[in-house]
Motif scaffolding. Sequence first.
Motif, short mmCIF file in Angstrom:
data_model
loop_
_atom_site.label_atom_id
_atom_site.label_comp_id
_atom_site.label_asym_id
_atom_site.label_seq_id
_atom_site.Cartn_x
_atom_site.Cartn_y
_atom_site.Cartn_z
N ASP A 12 -1.17 0.40 -6.24
CA ASP A 12 -0.86 0.84 -7.60
C ASP A 12 -1.59 -0.13 -8.53
OD1 ASP A 12 0.86 0.14 -10.08
OD2 ASP A 12 1.60 2.13 -9.51
N ARG A 13 -2.52 0.38 -9.31
CA ARG A 13 -3.37 -0.46 -10.15
C ARG A 13 -2.58 -1.49 -10.96
NH1 ARG A 13 -7.96 -1.21 -13.16
NH2 ARG A 13 -7.53 -1.64 -15.35
N LYS A 14 -1.53 -1.03 -11.64
CA LYS A 14 -0.74 -1.90 -12.51
C LYS A 14 -0.09 -3.03 -11.70
CE LYS A 14 2.70 -1.63 -16.16
NZ LYS A 14 4.12 -1.52 -16.00
N LYS A 15 0.51 -2.67 -10.55
CA LYS A 15 1.17 -3.67 -9.70
C LYS A 15 0.16 -4.67 -9.12
CE LYS A 15 5.70 -2.25 -8.40
NZ LYS A 15 5.95 -1.22 -9.35
N LYS A 73 0.86 -1.19 0.00
CA LYS A 73 0.00 0.00 0.00
C LYS A 73 0.89 1.23 0.00
CE LYS A 73 -3.03 -2.10 3.33
NZ LYS A 73 -3.79 -1.93 4.54
#
Length: 144
Positions: free
Chosen positions: A131-134, A128
């Motif tokens: 991150d959307r991509k991760k 936290k």
Amino acid sequence: MKTAQDFPTINERPPEGVRADGTKVKVLIVDDSMFVAKQLGQILSSEGYEVVATAVDGIEGVDKYKELCPNVDLVTMDITMPRMDGITALEQIMAFDKNAKVVMVSALGKEELVKKSLLLGAKNYIIKPLDRKKVLERISAAVK
């Protein structure tokens, strides 16, 4: 006037949360933060994953996993929660189902706890703030 059919779909790809046979990957989200649970749910839903349930602590998470099993493909598990922490919940889920796929969600600075959870059977971890991509990369890798 051009329509959508006039443009090639070179970037089109199937959503990550949908298998080749069309079924959705089912996810249980365990997190005491309503904000984080909602954020994870939105990220996963946007890629076709199906959030089958959410839980606010480890006790509820373990109970929901046992209740929904085998209809849970993946669990996202916060590490720091009241009543029962994520590591204890992970141990109980792994004892119940050695093939469970659990991805830990942790704040920065909890590296030791993340290492411990990976040794206990967690498939991956997410740091936290999300991150959307991760999130999608690590969830997708854990489901395979």
